[in-house]
Motif scaffolding. Structure first.
Motif, PDB file in Angstrom:
ATOM      1  N   THR A   1       2.946  -1.714 -11.890  1.00  0.00           N
ATOM      2  CA  THR A   1       1.915  -2.092 -10.924  1.00  0.00           C
ATOM      3  C   THR A   1       0.870  -2.994 -11.564  1.00  0.00           C
ATOM      4  OG1 THR A   1       2.233   0.015  -9.771  1.00  0.00           O
ATOM      5  CG2 THR A   1       0.213  -1.190  -9.290  1.00  0.00           C
ATOM      6  N   PHE A   2       0.523  -2.722 -12.817  1.00  0.00           N
ATOM      7  CA  PHE A   2      -0.410  -3.589 -13.531  1.00  0.00           C
ATOM      8  C   PHE A   2       0.078  -5.029 -13.542  1.00  0.00           C
ATOM      9  CE2 PHE A   2      -2.477  -0.279 -16.598  1.00  0.00           C
ATOM     10  CZ  PHE A   2      -3.175   0.235 -15.533  1.00  0.00           C
ATOM     11  N   PHE A   3       1.318  -5.219 -13.926  1.00  0.00           N
ATOM     12  CA  PHE A   3       1.849  -6.580 -14.024  1.00  0.00           C
ATOM     13  C   PHE A   3       1.875  -7.266 -12.658  1.00  0.00           C
ATOM     14  CE2 PHE A   3       3.939  -4.826 -17.943  1.00  0.00           C
ATOM     15  CZ  PHE A   3       3.247  -5.627 -18.837  1.00  0.00           C
ATOM     16  N   THR A   4       2.193  -6.498 -11.633  1.00  0.00           N
ATOM     17  CA  THR A   4       2.264  -7.083 -10.301  1.00  0.00           C
ATOM     18  C   THR A   4       0.882  -7.380  -9.738  1.00  0.00           C
ATOM     19  OG1 THR A   4       4.273  -5.801  -9.895  1.00  0.00           O
ATOM     20  CG2 THR A   4       3.212  -6.791  -7.994  1.00  0.00           C
ATOM     21  N   GLU A   5      -0.020  -6.387  -9.818  1.00  0.00           N
ATOM     22  CA  GLU A   5      -1.336  -6.517  -9.195  1.00  0.00           C
ATOM     23  C   GLU A   5      -2.308  -7.354 -10.023  1.00  0.00           C
ATOM     24  OE1 GLU A   5      -2.831  -5.071  -6.258  1.00  0.00           O
ATOM     25  OE2 GLU A   5      -0.728  -4.986  -5.675  1.00  0.00           O
ATOM     26  N   ASP A   6      -2.343  -7.123 -11.332  1.00  0.00           N
ATOM     27  CA  ASP A   6      -3.367  -7.742 -12.173  1.00  0.00           C
ATOM     28  C   ASP A   6      -2.947  -9.083 -12.756  1.00  0.00           C
ATOM     29  OD1 ASP A   6      -5.067  -5.585 -11.745  1.00  0.00           O
ATOM     30  OD2 ASP A   6      -4.284  -4.471 -13.454  1.00  0.00           O
ATOM     31  N   VAL A   7      -1.650  -9.371 -12.720  1.00  0.00           N
ATOM     32  CA  VAL A   7      -1.177 -10.662 -13.244  1.00  0.00           C
ATOM     33  C   VAL A   7      -0.546 -11.488 -12.131  1.00  0.00           C
ATOM     34  CG1 VAL A   7       0.337 -11.810 -14.898  1.00  0.00           C
ATOM     35  CG2 VAL A   7      -0.812  -9.695 -15.546  1.00  0.00           C
ATOM     36  N   ALA A   8       0.590 -11.009 -11.591  1.00  0.00           N
ATOM     37  CA  ALA A   8       1.313 -11.810 -10.592  1.00  0.00           C
ATOM     38  C   ALA A   8       0.456 -12.075  -9.352  1.00  0.00           C
ATOM     39  CB  ALA A   8       2.609 -11.093 -10.205  1.00  0.00           C
ATOM     40  N   ARG A   9      -0.166 -11.035  -8.806  1.00  0.00           N
ATOM     41  CA  ARG A   9      -0.970 -11.210  -7.591  1.00  0.00           C
ATOM     42  C   ARG A   9      -2.249 -11.998  -7.861  1.00  0.00           C
ATOM     43  NH1 ARG A   9      -0.939  -8.593  -2.670  1.00  0.00           N
ATOM     44  NH2 ARG A   9      -2.915  -8.593  -1.525  1.00  0.00           N
ATOM     45  N   GLU A  10      -2.798 -11.825  -9.061  1.00  0.00           N
ATOM     46  CA  GLU A  10      -4.074 -12.470  -9.389  1.00  0.00           C
ATOM     47  C   GLU A  10      -3.921 -13.951  -9.696  1.00  0.00           C
ATOM     48  OE1 GLU A  10      -8.238 -12.466  -9.999  1.00  0.00           O
ATOM     49  OE2 GLU A  10      -6.934 -10.885  -9.200  1.00  0.00           O
ATOM     50  N   PHE A  11      -2.821 -14.306 -10.357  1.00  0.00           N
ATOM     51  CA  PHE A  11      -2.704 -15.685 -10.855  1.00  0.00           C
ATOM     52  C   PHE A  11      -1.567 -16.494 -10.224  1.00  0.00           C
ATOM     53  CE2 PHE A  11      -4.631 -13.174 -14.322  1.00  0.00           C
ATOM     54  CZ  PHE A  11      -5.826 -13.863 -14.452  1.00  0.00           C
TER      55      PHE A  11
ATOM     56  N   GLU B   1       6.947  -7.603   0.623  1.00  0.00           N
ATOM     57  CA  GLU B   1       8.289  -7.350   0.120  1.00  0.00           C
ATOM     58  C   GLU B   1       8.501  -7.986  -1.242  1.00  0.00           C
ATOM     59  OE1 GLU B   1       7.534  -8.394   3.109  1.00  0.00           O
ATOM     60  OE2 GLU B   1       8.228  -6.756   4.414  1.00  0.00           O
ATOM     61  N   ARG B   2       7.957  -9.183  -1.431  1.00  0.00           N
ATOM     62  CA  ARG B   2       8.098  -9.855  -2.732  1.00  0.00           C
ATOM     63  C   ARG B   2       7.337  -9.095  -3.819  1.00  0.00           C
ATOM     64  NH1 ARG B   2       9.730 -14.472  -4.989  1.00  0.00           N
ATOM     65  NH2 ARG B   2       8.521 -15.395  -6.679  1.00  0.00           N
ATOM     66  N   GLU B   3       6.168  -8.570  -3.480  1.00  0.00           N
ATOM     67  CA  GLU B   3       5.395  -7.826  -4.468  1.00  0.00           C
ATOM     68  C   GLU B   3       6.118  -6.543  -4.871  1.00  0.00           C
ATOM     69  OE1 GLU B   3       0.901  -6.086  -5.252  1.00  0.00           O
ATOM     70  OE2 GLU B   3       1.306  -7.455  -3.594  1.00  0.00           O
ATOM     71  N   VAL B   4       6.681  -5.834  -3.899  1.00  0.00           N
ATOM     72  CA  VAL B   4       7.433  -4.622  -4.213  1.00  0.00           C
ATOM     73  C   VAL B   4       8.646  -4.968  -5.075  1.00  0.00           C
ATOM     74  CG1 VAL B   4       8.828  -2.763  -3.222  1.00  0.00           C
ATOM     75  CG2 VAL B   4       6.639  -3.366  -2.175  1.00  0.00           C
ATOM     76  N   TRP B   5       9.305  -6.077  -4.757  1.00  0.00           N
ATOM     77  CA  TRP B   5      10.468  -6.496  -5.555  1.00  0.00           C
ATOM     78  C   TRP B   5      10.058  -6.781  -7.001  1.00  0.00           C
ATOM     79  CZ3 TRP B   5      11.736 -10.716  -8.493  1.00  0.00           C
ATOM     80  CH2 TRP B   5      13.079 -10.825  -8.864  1.00  0.00           C
ATOM     81  N   LEU B   6       8.925  -7.464  -7.183  1.00  0.00           N
ATOM     82  CA  LEU B   6       8.450  -7.756  -8.536  1.00  0.00           C
ATOM     83  C   LEU B   6       8.126  -6.470  -9.296  1.00  0.00           C
ATOM     84  CD1 LEU B   6       6.107 -10.848  -8.036  1.00  0.00           C
ATOM     85  CD2 LEU B   6       8.176 -10.754  -9.430  1.00  0.00           C
ATOM     86  N   THR B   7       7.509  -5.518  -8.613  1.00  0.00           N
ATOM     87  CA  THR B   7       7.190  -4.237  -9.254  1.00  0.00           C
ATOM     88  C   THR B   7       8.459  -3.568  -9.751  1.00  0.00           C
ATOM     89  OG1 THR B   7       5.275  -3.972  -7.791  1.00  0.00           O
ATOM     90  CG2 THR B   7       6.047  -2.003  -8.959  1.00  0.00           C
TER      91      THR B   7
ATOM     92  N   GLU C   1       0.823  -1.204   0.000  1.00  0.00           N
ATOM     93  CA  GLU C   1       0.000   0.000   0.000  1.00  0.00           C
ATOM     94  C   GLU C   1       0.860   1.258   0.000  1.00  0.00           C
ATOM     95  OE1 GLU C   1      -3.978   1.758   0.240  1.00  0.00           O
ATOM     96  OE2 GLU C   1      -3.212  -0.233  -0.270  1.00  0.00           O
ATOM     97  N   ASP C   2       1.974   1.238   0.699  1.00  0.00           N
ATOM     98  CA  ASP C   2       2.830   2.428   0.783  1.00  0.00           C
ATOM     99  C   ASP C   2       3.609   2.632  -0.509  1.00  0.00           C
ATOM    100  OD1 ASP C   2       3.900   4.656   1.874  1.00  0.00           O
ATOM    101  OD2 ASP C   2       5.227   3.651   3.273  1.00  0.00           O
ATOM    102  N   PHE C   3       4.234   1.577  -1.025  1.00  0.00           N
ATOM    103  CA  PHE C   3       5.057   1.718  -2.221  1.00  0.00           C
ATOM    104  C   PHE C   3       4.209   2.052  -3.442  1.00  0.00           C
ATOM    105  CE2 PHE C   3       7.406   0.188  -5.953  1.00  0.00           C
ATOM    106  CZ  PHE C   3       8.634   0.795  -5.742  1.00  0.00           C
ATOM    107  N   LEU C   4       3.060   1.400  -3.579  1.00  0.00           N
ATOM    108  CA  LEU C   4       2.249   1.574  -4.784  1.00  0.00           C
ATOM    109  C   LEU C   4       1.264   2.734  -4.699  1.00  0.00           C
ATOM    110  CD1 LEU C   4       1.408  -2.156  -5.611  1.00  0.00           C
ATOM    111  CD2 LEU C   4       3.258  -0.746  -6.524  1.00  0.00           C
ATOM    112  N   MET C   5       0.833   3.104  -3.477  1.00  0.00           N
ATOM    113  CA  MET C   5      -0.222   4.120  -3.346  1.00  0.00           C
ATOM    114  C   MET C   5       0.127   5.228  -2.362  1.00  0.00           C
ATOM    115  SD  MET C   5      -2.479   3.171  -5.506  1.00  0.00           S
ATOM    116  CE  MET C   5      -3.976   4.044  -5.120  1.00  0.00           C
ATOM    117  N   ALA C   6       1.341   5.260  -1.852  1.00  0.00           N
ATOM    118  CA  ALA C   6       1.765   6.283  -0.879  1.00  0.00           C
ATOM    119  C   ALA C   6       0.784   6.369   0.286  1.00  0.00           C
ATOM    120  CB  ALA C   6       1.910   7.646  -1.551  1.00  0.00           C
TER     121      ALA C   6
END
Length: 493
Positions: A349-359, A366-372, A35-40
């Motif tokens: 963020t699209f690739f992380t949230e809509d693809v990696a996180r979804e599927f 920390e892993r999500e921020v790293w992927l972004t 939430e902090d890295f992607l949306m401040a």
């Protein structure tokens, strides 16, 4: 001449380090959570949100494309770009934007794809809309990289070639976005927005003083071919239907920039949105009038310029003292970088949230921020290659991308205003706009089918009709989901 370039580059380097400094401070304030890295943490106040929205919109189109169009076609370039945008964007922000903010805050959404999946209880609409946003953002992303290469090459008279100038811009933007995420883009946008506004206003005052004043600057253009450049009505691109088409494209398309949609959700409160909507048109006028008039005045000063996109850098090099040229280069770069950062962060963020996180299984923040961040690097590399091979002008590239965004407006906004819309109708609407625009672009559909408008207008009509028909024969979203949205939007425009 070498000494002049040293001065110019020295001032520019200082500016770039200041930008990196602001980005570093933002990075220090940014945590490791998603939430902090992607949306401040959805904490932007009015100043930061205004800067984030405004600076992100003021790309190479305003600093390079608008002066270039004014050079080719006259001062009517102002209305061509912002005739409807300056008025409709604040309205959209306080209606659709307000509802986007409410939905993001209530359900924790970050991307447009998450919004449409949730609204229609869909498993695939999010990926579809993400894919289309990505495709339309790529050419617009190239505009900023192109602009960076152009201004470096022009203002250093080739000492910094196009390829190196574009690379410098990408590296600087990459460093502060990689570390600071959304907060890094917002804080640097506030700084860079102030820089390019100051630059344009200074140019607007300084250049006429070098050529005899505002009246003399305009009269010099009026003397060309018996004043033909003062009355360009009826010429391409200022024919009535083209003009109207472009006004609608910019108004709808600029609101639908995915990097802006995400930033609507970062507002601290609804009061922040209200204040931003009031200040936004003022900022548009302050920037666009100087940008267009400088290109317009440049016609008389440099009548044989080979590439109109070079008019603003050419005037800077001709009329400003050497040390001020460095500031001018910084000002132009500020506009380019403040758009690039939001675009690249959004795609990542699209690739992380809509693809990696979804599927896939993302087991930690920390892993999500790293992927972004990994996606950031990949997108920057692809953008650089694209900027080296593209041949289109900045205005042409931007108009095509704007049209794509604009044709996503009705399908996306139906999530907030059209109860009877269905998952299938939204998909059909998106496909009609996407496929139709490419069909016109590639010549599959003849230009005669536009009836004198740009392709956006007839496609919009077909899109709306298709969505109404499909909605009538398919089921709306589940009643429980509709009830959630209706409660949320009660007493809201």
């Amino acid at each position: 001449m070498v000494a002049d370039n040293v001065v110019i580059l020295s001032v520019t380097v200082v500016y770039l380090f200041l930008v990196l400094g602001v980005g570093y401070v933002a990075a220090r304030a940014t945590g490791t959570s998603r939430e902090d890295f992607l949306m401040a943490d959805r904490s932007f106040n009015t100043i930061i949100l205004l800067a984030a929205l405004f600076a992100t919109n003021m790309t190479a189109v305003v600093m390079i494309g608008a002066p270039g169009l004014a050079y080719r076609a006259g001062a009517g370039a102002y209305g061509f770009f912002v005739s409807l945008f300056a008025f409709l964007f604040p309205v959209f922000l306080m209606t659709v934007g307000y509802r986007i903010w409410l939905v993001g805050k209530r359900f924790g959404h970050i991307t447009p794809g998450q919004i449409v999946n949730h609204r229609w209880n869909s498993s695939y609409l999010g990926v579809v809309i993400m894919t289309m946003f990505t495709i339309w953002t790529i050419p617009y992303l190239l505009v900023g990289v192109q602009g960076g290469g152009i201004v470096f090459e022009s203002l250093t008279e080739g000492l910094i070639p196009y390829w190196l100038g574009a690379l410098i811009v990408l590296v600087v933007v990459g460093l502060y976005v990689y570390q600071g995420g959304m907060r890094g883009t917002g804080w640097t946008n506030a700084f860079q927005g102030a820089v390019f506004i100051a630059f344009l206003l200074a140019m607007f005052v300084w250049v006429p003083t070098r050529i005899g004043g505002f009246g003399a600057a305009t009269e010099a253009v009026a003397s060309i071919n018996n004043g033909v450049l003062l009355n360009r009505g009826g010429i391409p691109p200022f024919q009535t239907r083209t003009w109207l088409s472009q006004g609608l494209i910019v108004a709808f398309g600029a609101f639908m920039f995915p990097h802006l949609i995400m930033r609507y959700m970062t507002a601290k409160s609804v009061e922040t949105l209200k204040q931003t909507s009031l200040l936004y048109p003022v900022a548009v006028v302050v920037v666009w009038v100087p940008a267009v008039m400088l290109g317009f005045w440049g016609v008389a000063q440099f009548p044989e310029l080979g590439n109109p996109d070079f008019i603003l850098p050419t005037m800077v090099a001709e009329f400003l003292p050497v040390w001020v040229v460095g500031f001018a280069l910084a000002g132009i770069l500020a506009a380019l970088m403040s758009s690039l950062d939001g675009q690249v962060l959004t795609l990542s963020t699209f690739f992380t949230e809509d693809v990696a996180r979804e599927f896939f299984d993302i087991d930690s923040n920390e892993r999500e921020v790293w992927l972004t961040r990994a996606f950031l690097v990949i997108i920057f590399a692809l953008a650089y290659v694209g900027a080296l091979v593209t041949k289109d002008s900045i205005v042409d590239t931007a108009t095509f991308a704007f049209s794509g965004y604009a044709l996503m407006f009705v399908p996306f906004v139906s999530a907030f205003y059209w109860r009877a819309s269905s998952e299938e109708s939204v998909l059909v609407g998106l496909l009609v706009g996407f496929v139709g625009l490419w069909a016109f672009e590639l010549g599959v559909l003849p230009g005669s089918l536009t009836f004198g408008f740009l392709p956006f207008v007839p496609l919009l009509v077909v899109q709306v009709v298709a969505m109404v028909v499909v909605s009538a024969v398919t089921d709306e979203a589940p009643a429980g989901r509709l009830a959630e949205y209706e409660r949320l939007f009660r007493d809201v425009w």
